[in-house]
Design an enzyme around this catalytic site. Structure first.
Site, PDB file in Angstrom:
ATOM      1  N   ARG A  16     -12.525  21.084 -55.885  1.00  0.00           N
ATOM      2  CA  ARG A  16     -13.393  20.490 -54.869  1.00  0.00           C
ATOM      3  C   ARG A  16     -12.657  20.289 -53.544  1.00  0.00           C
ATOM      4  O   ARG A  16     -13.282  20.107 -52.505  1.00  0.00           O
ATOM      5  CB  ARG A  16     -13.950  19.147 -55.346  1.00  0.00           C
ATOM      6  N   TYR A  69     -36.082  23.900 -37.695  1.00  0.00           N
ATOM      7  CA  TYR A  69     -36.263  23.885 -39.142  1.00  0.00           C
ATOM      8  C   TYR A  69     -36.730  22.507 -39.603  1.00  0.00           C
ATOM      9  O   TYR A  69     -36.059  21.500 -39.364  1.00  0.00           O
ATOM     10  CB  TYR A  69     -34.959  24.285 -39.823  1.00  0.00           C
ATOM     11  N   ASP A 137     -27.218  24.792 -34.327  1.00  0.00           N
ATOM     12  CA  ASP A 137     -27.580  25.575 -35.505  1.00  0.00           C
ATOM     13  C   ASP A 137     -27.664  27.039 -35.088  1.00  0.00           C
ATOM     14  O   ASP A 137     -28.542  27.425 -34.315  1.00  0.00           O
ATOM     15  CB  ASP A 137     -28.921  25.084 -36.055  1.00  0.00           C
TER      16      ASP A 137
END
Length: 211
Positions: A16, A69, A137
């Site tokens: 991780r 979005y 984005d």
């Protein structure tokens, strides 16, 4: 998988935290975005929400695109607003004006689905003059179409699921930037919250972008 010379060393002690396949993919994505660093995530939403959690605080004014979005707007309303973040939704055409009173601005350009375009250079200038952060984005344009960091964005986020992956067989996202303190904060958020990209998916994305 892509193994490095230091495989098994202290640089990759737990999956991780990091692994050599991520490292190679993140280097490729950083090069594409003209960034010093990139961080991969399990999806585009995982990437953008991690970046937002790092950038906003209770009392922050966050501007998000009303014509972008829709799930990002939902996240801002349902998860950030209850924590005291002031969320304002504006169209791409009104983003520069709204930035005058914002602490964090999320721009999506071109927008999804209408493909409206934001003047990133102008928007970045407004944000920097105010001392606010600009997050862009870059999913629709991809780094092959534009590199928002070159226009002054503080961080870039994107879903790699679509154009970059190209085969409809994986989910992935990333955050890229050249401000070490922001990248370190996003990396810490990924470590603690755990929205990581699977190693197999990282390898498949490397296949897709030809690195």
């Amino acid at each position: 998988f892509h193994l490095s010379d230091d495989e098994g060393s202290e640089s990759h002690v737990y999956g991780r935290y990091s692994n050599p396949t991520w490292s190679r993919l993140e280097s490729a994505l950083a090069n594409l975005e003209a960034a010093s660093s990139a961080l991969v995530f399990g999806s585009g939403m995982a990437a953008v929400t991690a970046a937002l959690r790092v950038l906003v605080r209770p009392g922050s004014v966050l501007v998000v695109p009303s014509d972008g979005y829709y799930q990002v707007r939902r996240y801002a309303r349902e998860s950030l607003a209850p924590l005291g973040v002031i969320v304002r939704e504006v169209t791409a055409a009104d983003l520069c004006e709204a930035a005058d009173s914002a602490d964090v601005v999320l721009a999506e350009t071109p927008t999804n689905p209408r493909l409206d375009v934001v003047d990133l250079r102008r928007l970045a200038g407004i944000c920097h003059e105010r001392g606010s952060r600009l997050l862009v984005d870059n999913t629709t344009a991809t780094p092959l179409g534009q590199q928002p960091l070159r226009f002054g964005a503080d961080l870039v986020v994107a879903s790699a699921t679509k154009a970059l992956a190209g085969h409809s067989d994986l989910l992935a996202g990333y955050v890229a930037g050249s401000r070490p303190e922001l990248i370190a904060a996003v990396e810490r958020e990924r470590l603690l919250a755990g929205p990581i990209l699977g190693v197999v998916e990282a390898w498949m994305l490397l296949r897709s972008i030809g690195s």
